[in-house]
Scaffold this motif. Structure first.
Motif, PDB file in Angstrom:
ATOM      1  N   PRO A  10       0.805  -1.224   0.000  1.00  0.00           N
ATOM      2  CA  PRO A  10       0.000   0.000   0.000  1.00  0.00           C
ATOM      3  C   PRO A  10       0.844   1.284   0.000  1.00  0.00           C
ATOM      4  N   ASN A  11       2.106   1.166   0.398  1.00  0.00           N
ATOM      5  CA  ASN A  11       2.968   2.354   0.464  1.00  0.00           C
ATOM      6  C   ASN A  11       4.117   2.300  -0.535  1.00  0.00           C
ATOM      7  N   CYS A  12       4.072   1.349  -1.446  1.00  0.00           N
ATOM      8  CA  CYS A  12       5.178   1.168  -2.388  1.00  0.00           C
ATOM      9  C   CYS A  12       5.513   2.470  -3.117  1.00  0.00           C
ATOM     10  N   HIS A  13       4.482   3.194  -3.523  1.00  0.00           N
ATOM     11  CA  HIS A  13       4.663   4.416  -4.311  1.00  0.00           C
ATOM     12  C   HIS A  13       5.130   5.611  -3.485  1.00  0.00           C
ATOM     13  N   THR A  14       5.387   5.394  -2.188  1.00  0.00           N
ATOM     14  CA  THR A  14       5.834   6.512  -1.356  1.00  0.00           C
ATOM     15  C   THR A  14       7.307   6.385  -0.969  1.00  0.00           C
ATOM     16  N   SER A  15       7.928   5.261  -1.327  1.00  0.00           N
ATOM     17  CA  SER A  15       9.336   5.078  -0.981  1.00  0.00           C
ATOM     18  C   SER A  15      10.225   5.904  -1.913  1.00  0.00           C
ATOM     19  N   HIS A  16      11.150   6.639  -1.326  1.00  0.00           N
ATOM     20  CA  HIS A  16      12.016   7.527  -2.100  1.00  0.00           C
ATOM     21  C   HIS A  16      13.194   6.769  -2.685  1.00  0.00           C
ATOM     22  N   THR A  17      12.964   6.100  -3.798  1.00  0.00           N
ATOM     23  CA  THR A  17      14.058   5.414  -4.480  1.00  0.00           C
ATOM     24  C   THR A  17      14.094   5.869  -5.937  1.00  0.00           C
ATOM     25  N   GLN A  18      15.288   5.849  -6.479  1.00  0.00           N
ATOM     26  CA  GLN A  18      15.528   6.282  -7.858  1.00  0.00           C
ATOM     27  C   GLN A  18      14.643   5.532  -8.863  1.00  0.00           C
ATOM     28  N   ASP A  19      14.529   4.220  -8.662  1.00  0.00           N
ATOM     29  CA  ASP A  19      13.839   3.402  -9.668  1.00  0.00           C
ATOM     30  C   ASP A  19      12.330   3.641  -9.713  1.00  0.00           C
ATOM     31  N   ARG A  20      11.775   4.341  -8.727  1.00  0.00           N
ATOM     32  CA  ARG A  20      10.325   4.600  -8.738  1.00  0.00           C
ATOM     33  C   ARG A  20       9.973   5.931  -9.407  1.00  0.00           C
ATOM     34  N   ILE A  21      10.985   6.729  -9.717  1.00  0.00           N
ATOM     35  CA  ILE A  21      10.726   8.053 -10.299  1.00  0.00           C
ATOM     36  C   ILE A  21      10.267   7.913 -11.746  1.00  0.00           C
ATOM     37  N   ARG A  22       9.139   8.556 -12.060  1.00  0.00           N
ATOM     38  CA  ARG A  22       8.612   8.591 -13.429  1.00  0.00           C
ATOM     39  C   ARG A  22       8.189  10.025 -13.746  1.00  0.00           C
ATOM     40  N   GLY A  23       7.932  10.283 -15.020  1.00  0.00           N
ATOM     41  CA  GLY A  23       7.416  11.584 -15.440  1.00  0.00           C
ATOM     42  C   GLY A  23       8.495  12.547 -15.898  1.00  0.00           C
ATOM     43  N   VAL A  24       8.040  13.686 -16.415  1.00  0.00           N
ATOM     44  CA  VAL A  24       8.949  14.697 -16.942  1.00  0.00           C
ATOM     45  C   VAL A  24       9.149  15.797 -15.906  1.00  0.00           C
ATOM     46  N   LYS A  25      10.184  16.570 -16.104  1.00  0.00           N
ATOM     47  CA  LYS A  25      10.523  17.651 -15.177  1.00  0.00           C
ATOM     48  C   LYS A  25       9.302  18.532 -14.931  1.00  0.00           C
ATOM     49  N   GLY A  26       9.029  18.792 -13.660  1.00  0.00           N
ATOM     50  CA  GLY A  26       7.866  19.614 -13.326  1.00  0.00           C
ATOM     51  C   GLY A  26       6.656  18.791 -12.934  1.00  0.00           C
ATOM     52  N   SER A  27       6.603  17.547 -13.402  1.00  0.00           N
ATOM     53  CA  SER A  27       5.491  16.674 -12.992  1.00  0.00           C
ATOM     54  C   SER A  27       6.009  15.256 -12.753  1.00  0.00           C
ATOM     55  N   LYS A  28       7.000  15.166 -11.882  1.00  0.00           N
ATOM     56  CA  LYS A  28       7.569  13.865 -11.520  1.00  0.00           C
ATOM     57  C   LYS A  28       6.694  13.184 -10.473  1.00  0.00           C
ATOM     58  N   VAL A  29       6.711  11.869 -10.486  1.00  0.00           N
ATOM     59  CA  VAL A  29       5.987  11.080  -9.481  1.00  0.00           C
ATOM     60  C   VAL A  29       6.853   9.915  -9.022  1.00  0.00           C
ATOM     61  N   LEU A  30       6.494   9.378  -7.857  1.00  0.00           N
ATOM     62  CA  LEU A  30       7.004   8.080  -7.416  1.00  0.00           C
ATOM     63  C   LEU A  30       5.921   7.066  -7.760  1.00  0.00           C
ATOM     64  N   ARG A  31       6.267   6.032  -8.501  1.00  0.00           N
ATOM     65  CA  ARG A  31       5.261   5.076  -8.971  1.00  0.00           C
ATOM     66  C   ARG A  31       5.480   3.708  -8.338  1.00  0.00           C
TER      67      ARG A  31
END
Ligand SMILES: [Zn+2]
Length: 110
Positions: A10-31
């Motif tokens: 349930p919290n996978c998308h909240t972990s601050h890791t490089q491999d979860r970063i998606r999106g373009v500059k200005g609208s990045k997300v952790l996925r």
């Protein structure tokens, strides 16, 4: 063919890791991470938690969040028992301890 499931943590998308970063500059997300389905985690005899979770942490988060629902699948209302034989050594070992052996009784034999 992409063969994967999304991690069920349930919290996978909240972990601050490089491999979860998606999106373009200005609208990045952790996925949420993808969990690749392989014969090692989802082959017929290998189905296990690693089929649905990217890590032990995500599995624990899921189990803790949904523990009541999970327990409702197979509630334990009374203790289970395993028939055993207990024998105690008649002689002490070299350190002076009398050891105990526990062997399970196979009720299907005889
Ligand atoms: Zn995860």
């Amino acid at each position: 063919m992409s063969n994967f499931v999304w991690c069920h943590g349930p919290n996978c998308h909240t972990s601050h890791t490089q491999d979860r970063i998606r999106g373009v500059k200005g609208s990045k997300v952790l996925r949420t991470r993808k969990v690749k389905q392989t014969r090692w985690n989802s082959g017929s005899e290998h189905f296990n938690m690693y089929s649905y979770f990217c890590s032990n942490g995500c599995y624990n988060d899921f189990a803790n969040k949904y523990v009541r629902e999970v327990i409702a699948i197979a509630p334990r209302t009374e203790a289970l028992e395993t028939p055993i034989n207990v024998t105690r050594d008649s002689q002490p070992d070299r350190w002076g301890s009398y050891n105990t052996q526990i062997t399970t009784v196979d009720n299907n034999v005889g």
